[in-house]
Design an enzyme around this catalytic site. Structure first.
Site, short mmCIF file in Angstrom:
data_model
loop_
_atom_site.label_atom_id
_atom_site.label_comp_id
_atom_site.label_asym_id
_atom_site.label_seq_id
_atom_site.Cartn_x
_atom_site.Cartn_y
_atom_site.Cartn_z
N GLU A 413 1.07 -1.10 0.16
CA GLU A 413 -0.29 0.15 0.03
C GLU A 413 0.92 0.89 -0.31
O GLU A 413 -0.08 2.17 -0.52
CB GLU A 413 -0.72 0.11 1.17
CG GLU A 413 -2.29 -0.42 1.29
CD GLU A 413 -2.19 -2.42 1.13
OE1 GLU A 413 -3.02 -3.20 0.77
OE2 GLU A 413 -1.06 -2.67 1.96
N HIS A 482 -12.25 -5.30 8.94
CA HIS A 482 -12.55 -4.81 6.91
C HIS A 482 -13.65 -4.29 7.31
O HIS A 482 -14.19 -4.53 6.58
CB HIS A 482 -12.85 -6.06 6.50
CG HIS A 482 -10.82 -7.22 6.39
ND1 HIS A 482 -10.72 -7.19 7.28
CD2 HIS A 482 -10.97 -7.17 4.99
CE1 HIS A 482 -9.37 -7.96 6.15
NE2 HIS A 482 -9.78 -7.77 4.66
#
Length: 684
Positions: A413, A482
């Protein structure tokens, strides 16, 4: 880049021309090394004055000057440099004048960044000096993006990025090297290995001597060179540049240098032995080159002294100019955070047409239109190319636009986001996907410390017009890693724009608007709504970023919501209508910039009653910010306190049963609305 005479050392039979080249080049190298040293000495002296001309700390490069000086001889105008916070020498060699640099370090209006960067964040992107970076290792992902733009343009440019030996332990450096190798990017990673990781000897942290050995693990060549010899640096850099220009990918150069002074200007080096300082002094590039020039008969002691005196005189003059320079205008402190007037660069060529699309199909259509409209748009992220994304947001885009425009990345990322920053600074329009909003947290530096700073630090001369696509919210089975809603965290950062589409039309329109916008923008999609269908108008011109949307009118109170809370608020409004309560629904859509005018109308239209609904947890959420704005600006119009419906301050479980107990629902919104009406008399 500075017009140095290129040429190797004189060899037997080389002729007078070669000797002349060596003489001119070596003298110029000496002059430049000494100028940087004298400049840094002056910075240190100015910071020690009473009162100091410059505030705060500064990190000086004494002992490392031969690296930027040698590198400059091998680079061209088309090349770029990203440096560490110990980067004054690199700035001087790559486009920043001594006056502009010293004025910046002393926080003057004439500084290259108007006093906004100071010593550790100097930026001059339009001159090829992308800038220093005060976050250790963070410049490496940015450099990969700059190189990606060079590769995209096909101009043969190369990007050099410097780090210290301590930075090789940073995850962002690892990710950048993996990313650069995977794309065969023209990046030269330069390690200025001075033996120190700030105040800790590097040998205590890294159990081997040659950091260039690490390059092999990434699949690129690595070389250890004498960073005290500018000729050696020049020749190694030239070979690396030629390799990169041939399209053979990145390379790592480890330059062994000495750190003559402390980590920063107020470092008394109590941790450092006299013996270590003596070893460093013996590797001083200025002393070594001076001795060589004298022993080779190229210069006399007096000639070198005269050269140094001329440099000192130049620095004395520019110091006096800086002393007399004006401070920045305090009224300018809030300028250039974002660009208020939209500069549209991505315009759909298609006529407007209405089509039935799901939310996720609308996202795909927006990227398709943007890719068609501008060759500068690229789309990438984990699994975004061949697979089309785990939610099918990018399906078939690589097939239709090719792997140079739509591609997969390593699971990295920091590299994804940092490369987008660098590419955007070089004129591209990257649209990058972070698979889950939770995953942004592993690379938040590239959003907060990098992307959001570019426009402000450069005084509006440069920006990073990138788009980050992600999704959030809880769905059955999603765990606490999540399901987080992080919009408040992002909206807290000046320089970012943040939008949260609540239906397929906005999923299309807001993404197109974000791609056309001149500033870094985060689009947070609602995973729970991905399969919801509606008629969507596609094509046409982008709308500007910002602006709320009324989803329903009502005169008894207003429900203010965004993202996943909008359909809940609409359902609650229907339920309230059955009880005789006329509730309006305002979808804020863009939380940064926030639509204060729409909030003011919500107070009036709702008769002074407001219920704010969001899925994020209550404390520190955007609901609190909106409630505060209402009470600061519209308290006299309010008939009851602002109500908030949000998730409680807890982690999100995977169990659908437990989730339902925590998340907002139409029933909970109705209860809050009725409380607001019932409290009217008490509030008065």
């Amino acid at each position: 880049m500075n017009g140095y005479v290129a040429g190797d050392r004189a060899v037997a039979g080389g002729g007078a021309g070669v000797v002349s080249h060596w003489r001119d080049t070596s003298i110029e190298f000496y002059r430049r090394i000494h100028f940087i040293r004298a400049f840094e000495q002056r910075v240190w002296d100015l910071s020690a004055e009473k009162p100091p001309l410059l505030a705060g700390s500064t990190h000086l490069c004494a002992g490392q000057e031969a690296v930027p000086v040698g590198a400059a001889a091998a680079l061209e105008e088309r090349d770029r440099v990203v440096a560490t916070y110990r980067g004054h020498g690199w700035a001087l060699e790559f486009g920043v004048t001594p006056y502009e640099l010293l004025a910046e370090i002393c926080h003057k209006a004439d500084g290259i960044n108007g006093g906004r960067a100071g010593s550790p964040l100097v930026m001059a992107p339009r001159s090829g000096f992308i800038g220093e970076n005060s976050i250790v290792g963070a410049g490496c992902p940015v450099a990969t993006g700059v190189a990606m733009a060079q590769q995209h343009r096909g101009d043969g440019g190369v990007t050099v990025v410097t780090i210290g030996d301590g930075a090789t332990s940073q995850g962002s450096v690892h990710e950048a090297m993996v990313f650069a190798v995977s794309r065969k990017l023209p990046v030269i990673f330069v390690i200025e290995h001075n033996g120190w990781s700030e105040m800790t000897p590097t040998e205590r942290i890294i159990p081997f001597d040659s950091l260039a050995r690490r390059a092999q693990a990434y699949g690129m060549p690595g070389q250890t060179i004498d960073g005290a010899d500018p000729m050696v640096v020049r020749d190694a850099m030239q070979a690396a540049v030629e390799r990169a220009r041939r399209g053979e990918g990145p390379i790592l150069l480890e330059c062994r240098v000495s750190r003559l002074w402390g980590h920063y200007n107020r470092d008394i080096e109590h941790y450092r032995s006299k013996a270590d300082k003596a070893v460093a002094a013996g590797l001083d590039p200025l002393t070594l080159l001076g001795e060589q020039l004298i022993s080779d008969g190229i210069c006399t002691v007096d000639e070198l002294a005269g050269l140094r005196a001329r440099n000192d005189h130049e620095i004395d003059d520019l110091t006096e100019r800086v002393r007399g320079a004006a401070d920045p205008d305090p009224r300018s402190a809030r300028r250039h955070i974002v660009q208020e007037a939209v500069r549209v660069k991505v315009r759909s060529a298609a006529a407007v047409e209405a089509r039935e699309l799901t939310y996720i199909q609308a996202v795909n259509e927006a990227m398709r239109d943007a890719l068609s409209a501008s060759p500068d748009v690229v789309v990438y992220g984990e699994d975004c190319g061949g697979a089309g994304g785990i939610f099918a947001a990018t399906r078939y885009l690589q097939r239709d636009f090719g792997p140079a425009r739509v591609f997969d990345t390593p699971i990295a990322e920091s590299a994804i986001l940092g490369s987008a920053v660098g590419a955007a600074m070089e004129g591209m329009r990257p649209v990058v996907e972070i698979m889950w909003a939770d995953f942004m947290l592993v690379a938040l530096d590239q959003i907060v410390n990098q992307a959001a700073n570019v426009r402000y630090v450069t005084g509006g001369a440069c920006s990073a017009p990138m788009v980050i696509r992600t999704q959030h919210g809880a769905t059955p089975g999603s765990c606490a890693q999540h399901s987080q809603c992080l919009e408040a965290l992002l909206c807290h950062v000046p320089g970012l724009k943040v939008g949260l589409p609540a239906d397929a039309q906005d999923a299309y329109s807001m993404l197109i608007a974000a791609i056309a916008d001149p500033d870094p923008t985060v689009i947070i999609e609602a995973r729970a709504l991905y399969q919801e269908k509606m008629m969507v108008e596609v094509g046409g011109s982008p709308e500007p970023v910002g602006g709320a949307r009324w989803r329903r009118s009502g005169g008894d109170l207003t429900l203010v919501a965004w993202s996943t809370a909008v359909p809940l608020a609409l359902k609650a409004a229907e339920m309230l209508a059955e009880t005789g309560v006329d509730a309006g629904v305002l979808d804020l859509r863009w939380l940064s910039p926030i639509d204060d005018e729409a909030i003011a109308k919500a107070v009036v239209r709702g008769g002074g009653r407001i219920v704010i609904v969001h899925e994020a947890n209550r404390t520190g959420g955007m609901g609190a910010e909106i409630a505060s704005r209402i009470m600061e600006r519209h308290w006299s119009e309010m008939k009851s306190p602002v109500e908030r419906v949000a998730a409680p301050d807890t982690r999100m479980p995977a169990s659908p049963v437990l989730q339902a107990a925590l998340l907002p629902s139409p029933e909970k919104i109705v209860e809050a609305a009725l409380r607001s009406i019932q409290k009217e008399g008490e509030y008065a």
